[in-house]
Scaffold this active site. Structure first.
Site, mmCIF file in Angstrom:
data_model
loop_
_atom_site.group_PDB
_atom_site.id
_atom_site.type_symbol
_atom_site.label_atom_id
_atom_site.label_comp_id
_atom_site.label_asym_id
_atom_site.label_seq_id
_atom_site.Cartn_x
_atom_site.Cartn_y
_atom_site.Cartn_z
ATOM 1 C CG ASP A 18 39.307 39.725 41.691
ATOM 2 O OD1 ASP A 18 38.812 38.754 42.288
ATOM 3 O OD2 ASP A 18 38.904 40.100 40.567
ATOM 4 C CG ASP A 20 37.867 34.765 37.572
ATOM 5 O OD1 ASP A 20 38.942 34.246 37.230
ATOM 6 O OD2 ASP A 20 36.912 34.118 38.032
ATOM 7 C CG ASP A 181 37.514 42.814 38.087
ATOM 8 O OD1 ASP A 181 37.938 42.079 38.999
ATOM 9 O OD2 ASP A 181 36.531 42.522 37.384
#
Length: 230
Positions: A18, A20, A181
Site C-alpha cells: 500500500d 499512504d 496499514d
C-alpha cells in the site's frame, strides 16, 4: 516461527505494498487539500486528526466524508462532483510537497530488491497523482507494477487489484504477500488468497490493525526483512 511458516515465506516472490500510511506519511498533503477544498466551498477547516480518520478508501470517499461532516448529511451528486473537482485541483498543488517516507522504508525496499523480490504498489489513491509522488519520494524505481484506485473498476478491499498484479507479473497469489496499514489491505489480501502484514503506524480509521487479524503485525516496516529472510 514454525518450520512450515518459514517454508511458506521462503516461497514469497512478490511483495505488494500500500502507499499512504504504509510507505509515506501523506496526511499533511491530504489535510491541506481537504481544507483548501472546504474553504473554497465556504466551510470551516478541520484538524489533521479528523482527516486522518477519513483516509483509506480513495479520493471519492475522502471528499464524501469531509462533505458529510461539513453539511451534516450525505452530499448530493452535484455537491460531491463539485467538491471532488476542487479537491483534485488542491491536491495537485500540494501532493509532491515535503513528502516524508516512514522510517526504514527506503532501506527495506532496497534490501528486498537485493534479495531478488519483485515489488508492486497497490493504492486506492487516484493513479494520476501516484507517479509524481513516487518520483518525488525517490522510490519510483523499485516497483515492477503500480495500480491506483481508479486503475481498475474495483479497488481494495476488493481482491481484484492484488490479483491483477499477480496475473500481470505472472506470479501466483500464494507466492505473494501484501503489506499495508488498514483493514482494506487485510481484507483484500485474504480474499486474494495471500498472506498479509499489518503495520501499526498508518491510517486505519483510528482502529488497531491487529483487530483485522493480519498474519503478522509489525511496528516497523523493517521487520518485513526478518520475515522474508527466514
Amino acid at each position: 516461527m514454525p518450520s512450515n511458516e518459514i517454508n511458506k515465506l521462503s516461497n514469497i516472490q512478490l511483495v505488494q505494498f500500500d502507499l499512504d500510511g504504509t510507505l509515506l506519511d501523506s496526511l499533511p498533503q491530504l489535510w491541506q487539500a481537504v481544507n483548501i477544498m472546504l474553504n473554497q466551498l465556504g466551510f470551516a477547516q478541520v484538524t489533521a486528526e479528523v482527516v486522518q480518520l477519513w483516509i483509506g478508501n480513495g479520493a471519492d470517499k475522502l471528499v464524501e466524508r469531509a462533505l458529510t461532516d461539513a453539511l451534516g448529511q450525505t452530499p448530493s451528486e452535484r455537491e460531491q462532483q463539485a467538491a471532488r473537482s476542487g479537491f483534485d485541483a488542491a491536491y495537485d498543488s500540494v501532493a509532491e510537497h515535503k513528502i516524508v517516507l516512514y522510517p526504514g522504508v527506503l532501506d527495506t525496499l532496497s534490501q528486498l530488491n537485493a534479495l531478488g523480490k519483485t515489488l508492486a504498489l497497490v493504492t486506492n489513491k487516484p493513479y494520476r497523482f501516484v507517479p509524481a509522488i513516487l518520483a518525488s519520494a525517490g522510490i519510483d524505481g523499485y516497483f515492477s507494477h503500480v495500480l491506483g484506485g481508479d486503475s481498475l473498476a474495483q479497488k481494495k478491499p476488493d481482491p481484484a487489484p492484488l490479483l491483477h498484479v499477480c496475473q500481470t507479473l505472472n506470479i501466483a497469489p500464494e507466492h505473494s504477500i501484501m503489506v499495508g496499514d488498514s483493514e482494506n489491505d487485510v481484507l483484500a489480501a485474504k480474499a486474494a488468497g495471500m498472506r498479509v502484514v499489518g503495520l501499526t503506524y498508518g491510517y486505519n480509521y483510528g482502529r488497531n490493525i491487529a483487530d483485522s487479524k493480519p498474519d503478522w503485525v509489525l511496528d516497523n516496516i523493517q521487520g518485513l526483512l526478518d520475515l522474508l529472510k527466514s
